[in-house]
Write a protein that holds these residues in place. Structure first.
Motif, PDB file in Angstrom:
ATOM      1  N   UNK A  44       0.859  -1.176   0.000  1.00 43.81           N
ATOM      2  CA  UNK A  44       0.000   0.000   0.000  1.00 43.81           C
ATOM      3  C   UNK A  44       0.905   1.238   0.000  1.00 43.81           C
ATOM      4  N   UNK A  45       1.385   1.604  -1.183  1.00 35.46           N
ATOM      5  CA  UNK A  45       2.327   2.707  -1.315  1.00 35.46           C
ATOM      6  C   UNK A  45       1.683   4.065  -1.084  1.00 35.46           C
ATOM      7  N   UNK A  46       0.404   4.179  -1.356  1.00 36.28           N
ATOM      8  CA  UNK A  46      -0.286   5.445  -1.152  1.00 36.28           C
ATOM      9  C   UNK A  46      -0.312   5.817   0.333  1.00 36.28           C
ATOM     10  N   UNK A  47      -0.726   4.892   1.169  1.00 37.34           N
ATOM     11  CA  UNK A  47      -0.757   5.153   2.603  1.00 37.34           C
ATOM     12  C   UNK A  47       0.653   5.297   3.150  1.00 37.34           C
ATOM     13  N   UNK A  48       1.578   4.505   2.640  1.00 33.50           N
ATOM     14  CA  UNK A  48       2.962   4.552   3.099  1.00 33.50           C
ATOM     15  C   UNK A  48       3.563   5.943   2.929  1.00 33.50           C
ATOM     16  N   UNK A  49       3.389   6.549   1.775  1.00 34.18           N
ATOM     17  CA  UNK A  49       3.987   7.867   1.556  1.00 34.18           C
ATOM     18  C   UNK A  49       3.318   8.936   2.420  1.00 34.18           C
ATOM     19  N   UNK A  50       2.042   8.775   2.713  1.00 36.42           N
ATOM     20  CA  UNK A  50       1.371   9.744   3.573  1.00 36.42           C
ATOM     21  C   UNK A  50       1.834   9.603   5.021  1.00 36.42           C
ATOM     22  N   UNK A  51       2.083   8.388   5.481  1.00 35.89           N
ATOM     23  CA  UNK A  51       2.610   8.190   6.827  1.00 35.89           C
ATOM     24  C   UNK A  51       4.015   8.767   6.927  1.00 35.89           C
ATOM     25  N   UNK A  52       4.848   8.505   5.922  1.00 33.16           N
ATOM     26  CA  UNK A  52       6.208   9.040   5.912  1.00 33.16           C
ATOM     27  C   UNK A  52       6.188  10.563   5.895  1.00 33.16           C
ATOM     28  N   UNK A  53       5.296  11.141   5.108  1.00 31.71           N
ATOM     29  CA  UNK A  53       5.195  12.599   5.065  1.00 31.71           C
ATOM     30  C   UNK A  53       4.800  13.155   6.436  1.00 31.71           C
ATOM     31  N   UNK A  54       3.911  12.473   7.126  1.00 30.31           N
ATOM     32  CA  UNK A  54       3.517  12.909   8.465  1.00 30.31           C
ATOM     33  C   UNK A  54       4.661  12.820   9.460  1.00 30.31           C
ATOM     34  N   UNK A  55       5.422  11.723   9.395  1.00 29.95           N
ATOM     35  CA  UNK A  55       6.551  11.565  10.310  1.00 29.95           C
ATOM     36  C   UNK A  55       7.671  12.554  10.019  1.00 29.95           C
ATOM     37  N   UNK A  56       7.784  12.973   8.771  1.00 28.86           N
ATOM     38  CA  UNK A  56       8.828  13.933   8.396  1.00 28.86           C
ATOM     39  C   UNK A  56       8.360  15.381   8.497  1.00 28.86           C
ATOM     40  N   UNK A  57       7.118  15.603   8.929  1.00 28.02           N
ATOM     41  CA  UNK A  57       6.627  16.976   9.066  1.00 28.02           C
ATOM     42  C   UNK A  57       7.390  17.684  10.186  1.00 28.02           C
ATOM     43  N   UNK A  58       7.457  18.984  10.114  1.00 25.49           N
ATOM     44  CA  UNK A  58       8.241  19.776  11.059  1.00 25.49           C
ATOM     45  C   UNK A  58       7.855  19.549  12.519  1.00 25.49           C
ATOM     46  N   UNK A  59       6.565  19.577  12.892  1.00 25.09           N
ATOM     47  CA  UNK A  59       6.242  19.392  14.313  1.00 25.09           C
ATOM     48  C   UNK A  59       6.674  18.031  14.858  1.00 25.09           C
ATOM     49  N   UNK A  60       6.573  16.992  14.057  1.00 29.23           N
ATOM     50  CA  UNK A  60       6.961  15.655  14.501  1.00 29.23           C
ATOM     51  C   UNK A  60       8.480  15.505  14.482  1.00 29.23           C
ATOM     52  N   UNK A  61       9.112  16.034  13.467  1.00 27.34           N
ATOM     53  CA  UNK A  61      10.566  15.935  13.340  1.00 27.34           C
ATOM     54  C   UNK A  61      11.291  16.606  14.508  1.00 27.34           C
ATOM     55  N   UNK A  62      10.691  17.653  15.080  1.00 30.43           N
ATOM     56  CA  UNK A  62      11.322  18.396  16.182  1.00 30.43           C
ATOM     57  C   UNK A  62      11.224  17.688  17.526  1.00 30.43           C
ATOM     58  N   UNK A  63      10.524  16.581  17.612  1.00 24.98           N
ATOM     59  CA  UNK A  63      10.383  15.860  18.882  1.00 24.98           C
ATOM     60  C   UNK A  63      11.641  15.036  19.152  1.00 24.98           C
ATOM     61  N   UNK A  64      12.734  15.706  19.445  1.00 28.28           N
ATOM     62  CA  UNK A  64      14.046  15.049  19.574  1.00 28.28           C
ATOM     63  C   UNK A  64      14.082  13.973  20.655  1.00 28.28           C
ATOM     64  N   UNK A  65      13.548  14.266  21.811  1.00 24.33           N
ATOM     65  CA  UNK A  65      13.576  13.274  22.897  1.00 24.33           C
ATOM     66  C   UNK A  65      12.742  12.048  22.550  1.00 24.33           C
ATOM     67  N   UNK A  66      11.670  12.251  21.837  1.00 19.72           N
ATOM     68  CA  UNK A  66      10.846  11.122  21.418  1.00 19.72           C
ATOM     69  C   UNK A  66      11.589  10.270  20.405  1.00 19.72           C
ATOM     70  N   UNK A  67      12.232  10.899  19.432  1.00 23.34           N
ATOM     71  CA  UNK A  67      12.986  10.155  18.416  1.00 23.34           C
ATOM     72  C   UNK A  67      14.148   9.397  19.042  1.00 23.34           C
ATOM     73  N   UNK A  68      14.723   9.922  20.127  1.00 26.28           N
ATOM     74  CA  UNK A  68      15.828   9.238  20.797  1.00 26.28           C
ATOM     75  C   UNK A  68      15.395   7.928  21.435  1.00 26.28           C
ATOM     76  N   UNK A  69      14.101   7.796  21.762  1.00 27.46           N
ATOM     77  CA  UNK A  69      13.615   6.569  22.395  1.00 27.46           C
ATOM     78  C   UNK A  69      13.230   5.488  21.390  1.00 27.46           C
ATOM     79  N   UNK A  70      13.172   5.829  20.118  1.00 23.82           N
ATOM     80  CA  UNK A  70      12.825   4.839  19.087  1.00 23.82           C
ATOM     81  C   UNK A  70      14.029   3.923  18.875  1.00 23.82           C
ATOM     82  N   UNK A  71      13.785   2.607  18.848  1.00 18.11           N
ATOM     83  CA  UNK A  71      14.908   1.675  18.730  1.00 18.11           C
ATOM     84  C   UNK A  71      15.542   1.733  17.339  1.00 18.11           C
TER      85      UNK A  71
END
Length: 75
Positions: free
Chosen positions: A6-33
Motif C-alpha cells: 500500500x504505497x499510497x498510505x505509506x507515503x502519507x505516513x512518511x510525510x507525516x513523520x517527516x513533518x516539522x512538528x513531529x521531526x522536532x520531537x528530539x527526545x521522542x525520536x531518541x527513544x525509538x529503537x
C-alpha cells in the motif's frame, strides 16, 4: 503498509513523520529503537522524489499484486 504493498498510505505516513512538528520531537525520536529507525530510513529511501521517484518505480515493478500505488503528491 509496505508489506501490504500500500504505497499510497505509506507515503502519507512518511510525510507525516517527516513533518516539522513531529521531526522536532528530539527526545521522542531518541527513544525509538535502532531497528525501527533503520526501517524508516529504508522506507524514506524508497519513497524519495529524487529522479522522479526512481526507487519507488523500481519497487513498484517488483511487487506481487495486489497493490495500492501512489499516484499523486503527498500532503
Amino acid at each position: 503498509c509496505s508489506e501490504l504493498n500500500n504505497f499510497s498510505t505509506l507515503i502519507h505516513i512518511i510525510a507525516g513523520l517527516n513533518s516539522t512538528p513531529i521531526h522536532r520531537l528530539r527526545r521522542t525520536w531518541e527513544t525509538v529503537n535502532q531497528k525501527s529507525m533503520a526501517s524508516l530510513k529504508a522506507l524514506n529511501a524508497i519513497m524519495r522524489p529524487d529522479k522522479n521517484y526512481k526507487q519507488y518505480r523500481e519497487a513498484l515493478r517488483n511487487v506481487t499484486p495486489p497493490c495500492v500505488p501512489f499516484l499523486g503528491e503527498p500532503p
